[in-house]
Enzyme design. Structure first.
Site, PDB file in Angstrom:
ATOM      1  N   LYS A   1      -8.392   1.180   4.198  1.00 23.35           N
ATOM      2  CA  LYS A   1      -7.885  -0.195   4.186  1.00 23.35           C
ATOM      3  C   LYS A   1      -6.665  -0.326   5.087  1.00 23.35           C
ATOM      4  O   LYS A   1      -5.913   0.646   5.294  1.00 23.35           O
ATOM      5  CB  LYS A   1      -7.541  -0.640   2.767  1.00 23.35           C
ATOM      6  CG  LYS A   1      -6.662   0.301   1.971  1.00 23.35           C
ATOM      7  CD  LYS A   1      -6.616  -0.159   0.505  1.00 23.35           C
ATOM      8  CE  LYS A   1      -5.938   0.865  -0.381  1.00 23.35           C
ATOM      9  NZ  LYS A   1      -5.922   0.440  -1.799  1.00 23.35           N
TER      10      LYS A   1
ATOM     11  N   LYS B   1       0.838  -1.203   0.000  1.00 23.82           N
ATOM     12  CA  LYS B   1       0.000   0.000   0.000  1.00 23.82           C
ATOM     13  C   LYS B   1       0.878   1.260   0.000  1.00 23.82           C
ATOM     14  O   LYS B   1       0.729   2.147  -0.836  1.00 23.82           O
ATOM     15  CB  LYS B   1      -0.914   0.007   1.225  1.00 23.82           C
ATOM     16  CG  LYS B   1      -1.685  -1.282   1.485  1.00 23.82           C
ATOM     17  CD  LYS B   1      -2.638  -1.640   0.385  1.00 23.82           C
ATOM     18  CE  LYS B   1      -3.582  -2.773   0.785  1.00 23.82           C
ATOM     19  NZ  LYS B   1      -2.927  -4.081   1.005  1.00 23.82           N
TER      20      LYS B   1
ATOM     21  N   ASN C   1       1.773  -4.725  -5.738  1.00 25.64           N
ATOM     22  CA  ASN C   1       1.823  -6.033  -5.086  1.00 25.64           C
ATOM     23  C   ASN C   1       3.143  -6.732  -5.403  1.00 25.64           C
ATOM     24  O   ASN C   1       3.465  -6.952  -6.573  1.00 25.64           O
ATOM     25  CB  ASN C   1       0.654  -6.887  -5.557  1.00 25.64           C
ATOM     26  CG  ASN C   1      -0.685  -6.302  -5.126  1.00 25.64           C
ATOM     27  OD1 ASN C   1      -1.160  -6.584  -4.050  1.00 25.64           O
ATOM     28  ND2 ASN C   1      -1.266  -5.475  -5.982  1.00 25.64           N
TER      29      ASN C   1
ATOM     30  N   ARG D   1     -10.850  -6.787 -12.684  1.00 29.82           N
ATOM     31  CA  ARG D   1     -11.656  -7.479 -11.681  1.00 29.82           C
ATOM     32  C   ARG D   1     -12.816  -6.567 -11.279  1.00 29.82           C
ATOM     33  O   ARG D   1     -12.604  -5.524 -10.660  1.00 29.82           O
ATOM     34  CB  ARG D   1     -10.776  -7.860 -10.495  1.00 29.82           C
ATOM     35  CG  ARG D   1      -9.635  -8.797 -10.890  1.00 29.82           C
ATOM     36  CD  ARG D   1      -8.504  -8.823  -9.904  1.00 29.82           C
ATOM     37  NE  ARG D   1      -7.857  -7.527  -9.786  1.00 29.82           N
ATOM     38  CZ  ARG D   1      -6.941  -7.230  -8.872  1.00 29.82           C
ATOM     39  NH1 ARG D   1      -6.549  -8.140  -8.005  1.00 29.82           N
ATOM     40  NH2 ARG D   1      -6.399  -6.028  -8.831  1.00 29.82           N
TER      41      ARG D   1
ATOM     42  N   ARG E   1      -5.393  -5.558 -12.747  1.00 29.14           N
ATOM     43  CA  ARG E   1      -4.123  -6.104 -12.290  1.00 29.14           C
ATOM     44  C   ARG E   1      -3.176  -6.181 -13.483  1.00 29.14           C
ATOM     45  O   ARG E   1      -3.410  -6.905 -14.444  1.00 29.14           O
ATOM     46  CB  ARG E   1      -4.333  -7.489 -11.676  1.00 29.14           C
ATOM     47  CG  ARG E   1      -3.056  -8.288 -11.418  1.00 29.14           C
ATOM     48  CD  ARG E   1      -2.057  -7.607 -10.472  1.00 29.14           C
ATOM     49  NE  ARG E   1      -2.625  -7.293  -9.194  1.00 29.14           N
ATOM     50  CZ  ARG E   1      -2.705  -8.142  -8.168  1.00 29.14           C
ATOM     51  NH1 ARG E   1      -2.278  -9.383  -8.311  1.00 29.14           N
ATOM     52  NH2 ARG E   1      -3.210  -7.759  -7.018  1.00 29.14           N
TER      53      ARG E   1
ATOM     54  N   GLU F   1      -2.189   0.175  -5.695  1.00 28.62           N
ATOM     55  CA  GLU F   1      -1.321  -0.722  -4.940  1.00 28.62           C
ATOM     56  C   GLU F   1      -0.205  -1.250  -5.839  1.00 28.62           C
ATOM     57  O   GLU F   1      -0.369  -1.321  -7.057  1.00 28.62           O
ATOM     58  CB  GLU F   1      -2.105  -1.916  -4.357  1.00 28.62           C
ATOM     59  CG  GLU F   1      -3.132  -1.534  -3.315  1.00 28.62           C
ATOM     60  CD  GLU F   1      -3.779  -2.738  -2.651  1.00 28.62           C
ATOM     61  OE1 GLU F   1      -3.229  -3.864  -2.780  1.00 28.62           O
ATOM     62  OE2 GLU F   1      -4.827  -2.574  -2.003  1.00 28.62           O
TER      63      GLU F   1
ATOM     64  N   ARG G   1     -15.411  -3.723  -3.845  1.00 29.30           N
ATOM     65  CA  ARG G   1     -14.128  -4.406  -4.017  1.00 29.30           C
ATOM     66  C   ARG G   1     -14.170  -5.299  -5.248  1.00 29.30           C
ATOM     67  O   ARG G   1     -15.070  -6.129  -5.385  1.00 29.30           O
ATOM     68  CB  ARG G   1     -13.801  -5.256  -2.779  1.00 29.30           C
ATOM     69  CG  ARG G   1     -13.721  -4.465  -1.497  1.00 29.30           C
ATOM     70  CD  ARG G   1     -13.635  -5.376  -0.297  1.00 29.30           C
ATOM     71  NE  ARG G   1     -14.822  -6.211  -0.154  1.00 29.30           N
ATOM     72  CZ  ARG G   1     -14.930  -7.229   0.698  1.00 29.30           C
ATOM     73  NH1 ARG G   1     -13.906  -7.546   1.477  1.00 29.30           N
ATOM     74  NH2 ARG G   1     -16.044  -7.940   0.773  1.00 29.30           N
TER      75      ARG G   1
END
Length: 342
Positions: free
Chosen positions: A187, A152, A310, A252, A237, A308, A260
């Site tokens: 979050k 994050k 990842n 997504r 993503r 984000e 979400r």
């Protein structure tokens, strides 16, 4: 040095029919993986499994470890390892064929694919992996980078790419941020899969309890970002391998009544070609990832904004492979092979 090698006999009477090696080995490689229990994975969605399939296809020897298997003995990083064979079969997808206890740095490469939570136990594991790295093993992703690149907070290095963001433990900071932006997402800094993500609007009667929960009563940092309405079109993503993006992303899309897009939170997914803005975001982020030793990363982009980065165990390989007839793991293994060959 201590090394024990013991054959293991699988209880599956058909194991010999399901597990086999294919392809020719271009170089002799022992590759380890540190992951959550392989018996619990969903093979159709698991990116670690995709990597194992590709490594095995090349004739590389696979060695399986969980966090409990790593230890340090007289300043030597060690592990209890099981030799692994995999097969793309949802009924019988793995078998252990042998086991040994050996120095971690006996492995040419190690995939660190343990899922969050990113807690002190995870950090301790990176210290052990860093010892193996110092002794010559290639660790993907680099242990020091895993510690530095909170998924994050790492976005703060790219403010030109991100929505308005706050990281704090203080109630008043969040209330001020909410008053300014009216509609925000909250979050935790160490979660995954959409866990404990809240959408908060002004005058929401749950404001205080949400802030208490996320900050553990002002004792834990949390993140707030301005709500991005384009989430309705999907949370993209984008996979980045050694500084280069795969040209397609997995969008997504949240299910009805959800904010979400995470697949673990019930989102649906479809493939999408990277936009000009997506490529621009990758151009901002990828060089720093490559410099840090982050060989495989997943950027999350909503609308025009990076949300984000990842790096612990990015997913979506299998979904993109299936949609576009790709082999993303082959791209990653090519890069690993190149680095081992230098």
């Amino acid at each position: 040095m201590l090394e024990i090698f013991v054959p293991i006999h699988t209880s599956n009477k058909n194991a010999g029919h399901y597990f086999f090696l294919t392809g020719e080995c271009s170089m002799s490689v022992d590759i380890g993986i540190v992951m959550d229990p392989i018996k619990t994975i969903k093979t159709s969605k698991d990116s670690s499994f995709a990597m194992l399939l590709e490594a095995q296809r090349r004739g590389w020897r696979l060695w399986y470890m969980e966090l409990n298997d790593l230890f340090l003995l007289e300043n030597q990083p060690m592990a209890r390892m099981k030799q692994l064979q995999v097969q793309d079969d949802p009924r019988h997808w793995f078998a252990f064929t042998a086991e040994r206890t050996a120095p971690l740095n006996d492995l040419d490469a190690i995939l660190m694919r343990k899922d969050p939570p990113f807690n002190m136990e995870y950090i301790y594991a990176t210290y052990l992996l860093e010892q193996a790295e110092a002794r010559g093993s290639l660790v993907v992703n680099r242990p020091g980078a895993l510690r530095d690149a909170n998924e994050k907070l790492y976005t703060s290095w790219f403010p030109q790419c991100t929505p308005p963001t706050l990281v704090s433990r203080n109630y008043q900071d969040f209330n001020d941020f909410l008053e300014k932006h009216q509609d925000i997402i909250l979050k935790p800094l160490g979660g995954m899969g959409g866990e404990s993500i809240f959408r908060l609007r002004q005058q929401d009667p749950n404001t205080n309890v949400i802030l208490e929960t996320l900050t553990a009563k002002q004792s834990r940092y949390a993140m707030a970002q301005k709500f991005i309405p384009e989430i309705s079109a999907g949370d993209k993503r984008i996979l980045v391998v050694d500084g280069e993006a795969i040209p397609w992303a997995l969008a997504r899309v949240p299910q009805a009544g959800e904010n979400r897009g995470n697949l673990a939170a019930g989102g649906s997914a479809h493939g999408i070609e990277l936009s000009q803005r997506d490529h621009w975001i990758v151009d901002q982020v990828a060089p720093r990832l490559k410099e840090a030793g982050i060989l495989f990363a997943g950027l999350d982009v909503i609308g025009d904004y990076l949300t984000e980065v990842n790096v612990t165990s990015p997913t979506c390989i299998r979904e993109l492979d299936a949609i576009y007839n790709l082999n993303i793991s082959a791209v990653l293994m090519d890069r690993i092979e190149e680095k081992l060959d230098t």
